[in-house]
Design an enzyme around this catalytic site. Structure first.
Site, PDB file in Angstrom:
ATOM      1  N   THR A  72       0.842  -1.206   0.000  1.00  0.00           N
ATOM      2  CA  THR A  72       0.000   0.000   0.000  1.00  0.00           C
ATOM      3  C   THR A  72       0.872   1.249   0.000  1.00  0.00           C
ATOM      4  OG1 THR A  72      -1.739  -1.186   1.189  1.00  0.00           O
ATOM      5  CG2 THR A  72      -1.804   1.223   1.288  1.00  0.00           C
ATOM      6  N   GLN A 175       1.089  -8.911  -6.457  1.00  0.00           N
ATOM      7  CA  GLN A 175       0.625 -10.301  -6.614  1.00  0.00           C
ATOM      8  C   GLN A 175       1.454 -11.074  -7.634  1.00  0.00           C
ATOM      9  OE1 GLN A 175      -1.459 -11.972  -4.799  1.00  0.00           O
ATOM     10  NE2 GLN A 175      -2.442 -10.347  -3.632  1.00  0.00           N
ATOM     11  N   HIS A 197       4.647  -9.874   2.439  1.00  0.00           N
ATOM     12  CA  HIS A 197       3.792 -10.937   2.983  1.00  0.00           C
ATOM     13  C   HIS A 197       3.030 -11.727   1.913  1.00  0.00           C
ATOM     14  CE1 HIS A 197      -0.385  -9.051   3.089  1.00  0.00           C
ATOM     15  NE2 HIS A 197       0.330  -7.981   2.865  1.00  0.00           N
ATOM     16  N   CYS A 328     -17.358  -6.199   2.286  1.00  0.00           N
ATOM     17  CA  CYS A 328     -18.537  -5.881   3.079  1.00  0.00           C
ATOM     18  C   CYS A 328     -18.522  -4.388   3.334  1.00  0.00           C
ATOM     19  CB  CYS A 328     -18.491  -6.638   4.393  1.00  0.00           C
ATOM     20  SG  CYS A 328     -20.005  -6.438   5.311  1.00  0.00           S
TER      21      CYS A 328
HETATM   22  N1  PLP Z   1      -1.704  -4.393  -4.302  1.00  0.00           N
HETATM   23  C1  PLP Z   1      -2.218  -5.611  -4.484  1.00  0.00           C
HETATM   24  C2  PLP Z   1      -2.457  -6.107  -5.863  1.00  0.00           C
HETATM   25  C3  PLP Z   1      -2.541  -6.410  -3.386  1.00  0.00           C
HETATM   26  O1  PLP Z   1      -3.070  -7.618  -3.576  1.00  0.00           O
HETATM   27  C4  PLP Z   1      -2.314  -5.892  -2.087  1.00  0.00           C
HETATM   28  C5  PLP Z   1      -2.690  -6.680  -0.885  1.00  0.00           C
HETATM   29  O2  PLP Z   1      -3.668  -7.396  -0.900  1.00  0.00           O
HETATM   30  C6  PLP Z   1      -1.749  -4.618  -1.953  1.00  0.00           C
HETATM   31  C7  PLP Z   1      -1.460  -3.894  -3.085  1.00  0.00           C
HETATM   32  C8  PLP Z   1      -1.452  -4.033  -0.614  1.00  0.00           C
HETATM   33  O3  PLP Z   1      -0.288  -4.595  -0.063  1.00  0.00           O
HETATM   34  P1  PLP Z   1      -0.013  -4.522   1.510  1.00  0.00           P
HETATM   35  O4  PLP Z   1      -0.952  -5.494   2.155  1.00  0.00           O
HETATM   36  O5  PLP Z   1       1.410  -4.940   1.668  1.00  0.00           O
HETATM   37  O6  PLP Z   1      -0.235  -3.128   1.950  1.00  0.00           O
END
Ligand code: PLP
Length: 399
Positions: A72, A175, A197, A328
């Site tokens: 993020t 991803q 993660h 949700c």
């Molecule tokens: N971008 C994508 C495509 C994601 O799948 C995710 C997490 O699900 C994120 C960004 C956000 O990553 P983070 O959980 O490390 O903030």
């Protein structure tokens, strides 16, 4: 009770080797990586080794890697670090919220945003990106692999469009990292986000690749960490874990582990497709290839006549963890924006689940899933008021 985890796109378990690599940095090697004494030098060296490892995973230079708190933050840094009021940004309808909501915020502050669509398989057409270009386009931000469907976008073509027009190109590869090989030069991107993660490193650490020469404003102001691109004392243990996971991911590609995961995913999918009125959300061509249309670990399926949420809960009660793409919001289940962008009806989107495998997944786990999903789907359909009337042949059309 036996528990099998098939939600690796949400998060992955730490690999034991990653945990062992991190362990000393919680206790013995506790120094601040900015300190000039022995303790600081020790952790600084560990951070720089990890930077090399992450750079190797992406085909990048170590100096172009900025550590962040995760995907993020990497996405936010790329977007807010480049775009100013009056600029135009091109993104897509299927991006993660970290990109979509950042773009929404930009719009509120006087930027223009164009969201390019996807086809029924969840793929962006580079021609749409080209058509969306404007004289004030500052940034193209298009994800590498979608978190819900695993569909891999034609990034090299989009990168070429960006380069030809001298526009910055960012990709959210959260991803994709660790699942398919990545080379920032092949993609032709200026910025690329990853998150630990999602590939067996810890939560709360990630990185942004920032190509040399990219004029990026920081999000956080403070010390001159990360060459003044991201202030804040480094999360040394997390960064060491990210580096170790990057090394392990590269070694796993060499062994062909991604292909083994794809074989398991394909068997699971093949068996589930034998059920009545089930379809894959995304493309199934080339499905055993690691860098074909889909990431090797992801299956997203719609089951006619049931609610995905109900299926997730029923399977969880039996020990199998899968997920829906549904969110949700204000007490109501909203259908996934990704699946509806692909043309699924709200009912089909709500009847979909995502099954995502990981490095720890075994054939036995797949058998476990196959022993539970068909009977659970059948039971839920018996209870469903819509099942008998559903047009199953139409639903199969998207497979
Ligand atoms: N971008 C994508 C495509 C994601 O799948 C995710 C997490 O699900 C994120 C960004 C956000 O990553 P983070 O959980 O490390 O903030």
């Amino acid at each position: 009770m036996r528990r099998v985890y098939f939600d690796n796109n949400a998060t992955t378990p730490l690999l034991p080797e990653v945990f062992e690599a991190m362990r000393p940095y919680f206790v013995e090697h506790f120094g601040n990586a900015s300190s000039i004494h022995h303790h600081g030098q020790e952790t600084r060296a560990a951070v720089e080794r990890a930077r090399e490892s992450v750079a190797n995973l992406l085909g990048a230079r170590a100096a172009d890697i900025v550590f962040t708190s995760g995907g993020t933050e990497a996405d936010n840094l790329a977007i807010f670090g480049l775009v100013h009021p009056g600029d135009h940004v091109i993104t897509s309808t299927i991006e993660h919220e970290a990109v979509l909501k950042s773009c929404k915020r930009l719009q509120e502050t006087g930027c223009e945003i164009t969201c390019v669509p996807v086809n029924g398989q969840g793929l962006i057409d580079p021609a749409d990106v080209k058509r969306a270009l404007r004289p004030n386009t500052k940034l193209i931000t298009i994800m590498m692999a979608n978190n819900e469907t695993g569909m891999i976008q034609p990034l090299a073509e989009i990168g070429k469009i960006a380069a030809d027009s001298d526009i910055y190109f960012h990709t959210d590869a959260v991803q994709a990292a660790g699942k398919i090989p990545i080379d920032v030069d092949e993609i032709g991107c200026d910025l690329l986000s990853i998150s630990g993660h999602k590939f067996h490193a810890p939560q709360g650490v990630g990185a942004l690749f920032v190509r040399k020469g990219t004029k990026l404003q920081p999000l956080l102001y403070g010390g001159s960490h990360e060459r003044s691109r991201r202030a804040g004392t480094e999360n040394v243990a997390g960064i060491v874990g990210l580096g170790k996971a990057a090394e392990l991911a590269l070694a796993a590609f060499d062994r062909g582990d991604d292909k083994k995961i794809a074989v398991m995913r394909d068997r699971l999918e093949r068996e589930l497709l034998k059920l009545d009125a089930v379809g894959v959300n995304g493309a199934i061509a080339n499905r055993s290839q690691s860098s074909g249309f889909r990431t090797p670990n992801t299956a997203n399926l719609h089951f006619d006549g049931i609610e995905g949420e109900a299926l997730v809960i029923a399977l969880d009660l039996k020990g199998l963890a899968v997920s829906t793409g549904a969110a949700c919001s204000s007490g109501a289940i909203e259908p996934s924006h990704v699946l509806t962008a692909m043309g699924l009806s709200p009912e089909q989107a709500r009847g979909s689940i995502r099954i995502s495998l990981g490095k720890q997944t075994t054939e036995d786990d797949v058998d476990f899933a196959l022993s539970l999903i068909p009977e659970t789907v059948a039971r839920l359909r018996e209870l469903s008021p819509t099942w008998n009337t559903a047009p199953s042949s139409e639903l199969r059309a998207t497979s």
